[in-house]
Design a protein around this motif. Structure first.
Motif, mmCIF file in Angstrom:
data_model
loop_
_atom_site.group_PDB
_atom_site.id
_atom_site.type_symbol
_atom_site.label_atom_id
_atom_site.label_comp_id
_atom_site.label_asym_id
_atom_site.label_seq_id
_atom_site.Cartn_x
_atom_site.Cartn_y
_atom_site.Cartn_z
ATOM 1 N N ARG A 3 0.950 -1.239 0.176
ATOM 2 C CA ARG A 3 0.088 0.178 0.150
ATOM 3 C C ARG A 3 1.021 1.142 -0.063
ATOM 4 O O ARG A 3 1.902 1.498 0.674
ATOM 5 C CB ARG A 3 -0.883 0.104 1.040
ATOM 6 N N VAL A 28 -12.694 2.749 -4.981
ATOM 7 C CA VAL A 28 -12.513 1.330 -4.172
ATOM 8 C C VAL A 28 -11.139 1.129 -4.620
ATOM 9 O O VAL A 28 -10.395 0.713 -3.598
ATOM 10 C CB VAL A 28 -13.632 0.484 -4.534
ATOM 11 N N THR A 31 -8.412 3.333 -2.974
ATOM 12 C CA THR A 31 -8.398 2.971 -1.313
ATOM 13 C C THR A 31 -7.728 1.537 -1.095
ATOM 14 O O THR A 31 -6.946 1.889 -0.274
ATOM 15 C CB THR A 31 -9.864 2.971 -0.909
ATOM 16 N N ARG A 32 -7.728 0.720 -1.986
ATOM 17 C CA ARG A 32 -7.289 -0.489 -1.623
ATOM 18 C C ARG A 32 -5.653 -0.654 -1.888
ATOM 19 O O ARG A 32 -4.787 -1.131 -1.438
ATOM 20 C CB ARG A 32 -7.770 -1.837 -2.480
ATOM 21 N N ARG A 33 -5.472 0.295 -3.038
ATOM 22 C CA ARG A 33 -4.056 0.521 -3.219
ATOM 23 C C ARG A 33 -3.310 1.361 -2.468
ATOM 24 O O ARG A 33 -2.250 1.129 -2.153
ATOM 25 C CB ARG A 33 -3.943 0.851 -4.755
ATOM 26 N N VAL A 90 -13.467 -3.148 2.195
ATOM 27 C CA VAL A 90 -13.077 -1.725 1.745
ATOM 28 C C VAL A 90 -13.316 -0.783 3.251
ATOM 29 O O VAL A 90 -14.159 -1.196 3.955
ATOM 30 C CB VAL A 90 -14.078 -1.265 0.490
ATOM 31 N N SER A 91 -12.446 -0.033 3.303
ATOM 32 C CA SER A 91 -12.461 0.757 4.679
ATOM 33 C C SER A 91 -13.465 1.694 4.228
ATOM 34 O O SER A 91 -12.828 2.856 3.508
ATOM 35 C CB SER A 91 -11.076 1.190 4.880
#
Length: 306
Positions: A3, A28, A31-33, A90-91
């Motif tokens: 990340r 999304v 955010t994941r990356r 997902v946060s």
């Protein structure tokens, strides 16, 4: 996947519609990356539910029960969307704002320290745009952080992340160069390779007494102009990630040249600064960013320098 700590909060304006949801796949993925928190913001505007009593003078009638019911519906739609994202790992969080849409979103984005807003745009033009208006356009005139615009029409779903190059437009001014730090961050977050573009506009002179303008066609002058711009871009590229390419073109229309270059190179996204003009000033002066946004199908990263 490692990340990248570059975005902490990514905001997606959400209203429960298919159009607004098209901004979610890329948000999304980002955010994941990057490990950022994805925040959905839904604006509850009570004035949208106030009926008018017909007569010689239209009188608004506030119905507290009706407004309360719509607020509950908005909250339920927001909660459902956040729950679905959370179930996907997902946060995500949601915030229900109250007020007029653009003002509420801008105020929240500034107070929450949002790093990036991802939203859809209709890409309307002409009188349809003036009549209907555009939340994305109005938001851009006041946003203080970068905005990534995804075209809402013409496709069933937006890709998760753009691929290829991030075409960044510069004109030699500090104003245009203000996009560079944000373009670098976005390129790193998405894995795009940066490409710098500069558009030279041929000079013209009045041809009295005909009242028209004619181009001063001087091939040598145009070649020198393009060469100067390539040299400038090379200096800027030295401050960008390795692999950044440069290209200078000549065109009477800067916005047209940008759109055509994005199409020719199959750019994954565009990046440019905007003055963020609004109202009649925008109509009179025009805006390269506005023209590009309305005519390209390529997603656009836009930043309005303070």
């Amino acid at each position: 996947m490692q990340r990248l700590a570059m975005y902490k909060t990514i905001l997606v304006p959400f209203d429960g519609s298919v159009l607004s949801a098209r901004a979610l796949p890329v948000a999304v993925a980002l955010t994941r990356r990057t490990g950022a928190c994805l925040q959905l913001a839904l604006v509850h505007d009570p004035s949208a539910y106030i009926p008018f009593v017909p007569g010689e003078v239209a009188i608004p009638v506030y119905d507290a029960e009706l407004v309360s019911e719509h607020r509950k519906q908005d909250q339920a739609a927001l909660d459902a969307a956040v729950a679905e994202l959370t179930a996907q790992g997902v946060s995500a969080s949601g915030v229900l704002l109250e007020g007029t849409i653009v003002e509420a979103l801008v105020e929240h984005a500034q107070s929450a320290g949002v790093d990036l807003t991802v939203m859809t745009t209709h890409g309307r033009s002409g009188f349809e745009r003036l009549r209907i208006g555009s939340v994305a356009t109005a938001y851009l005139t006041r946003a203080t952080a970068p905005v990534y615009l995804v075209r809402g029409a013409g496709s069933e779903a937006s890709p998760e992340l753009p691929v290829g190059t991030l075409l960044c437009t510069l004109d030699g001014s500090p104003f245009a160069e203000a996009i560079l730090p944000h373009a670098k961050t976005f390129a790193e977050a998405t894995g795009l390779t940066m490409a710098l573009l500069s558009v030279a506009v041929p000079h013209a002179m009045p041809m009295a007494p005909f009242g028209a303008e004619a181009l001063l066609v001087d091939d040598n002058a145009l070649e020198l102009e393009e060469a100067g711009r390539r040299e400038y871009l090379a200096q800027m590229a030295a401050q960008c990630p390795p692999g950044t390419t440069v290209h200078a073109v000549t065109d009477m229309s800067v916005s047209r040249a940008i759109v055509e270059e994005a199409t020719r190179t199959s750019a994954g996204a565009l990046a440019l600064a905007t003055h963020g003009r609004g109202g009649f000033k925008r109509m009179v002066l025009g805006s390269v960013a506005d023209e590009v946004i309305r005519h390209t199908h390529t997603p656009v990263l836009v930043y309005r320098p303070s």
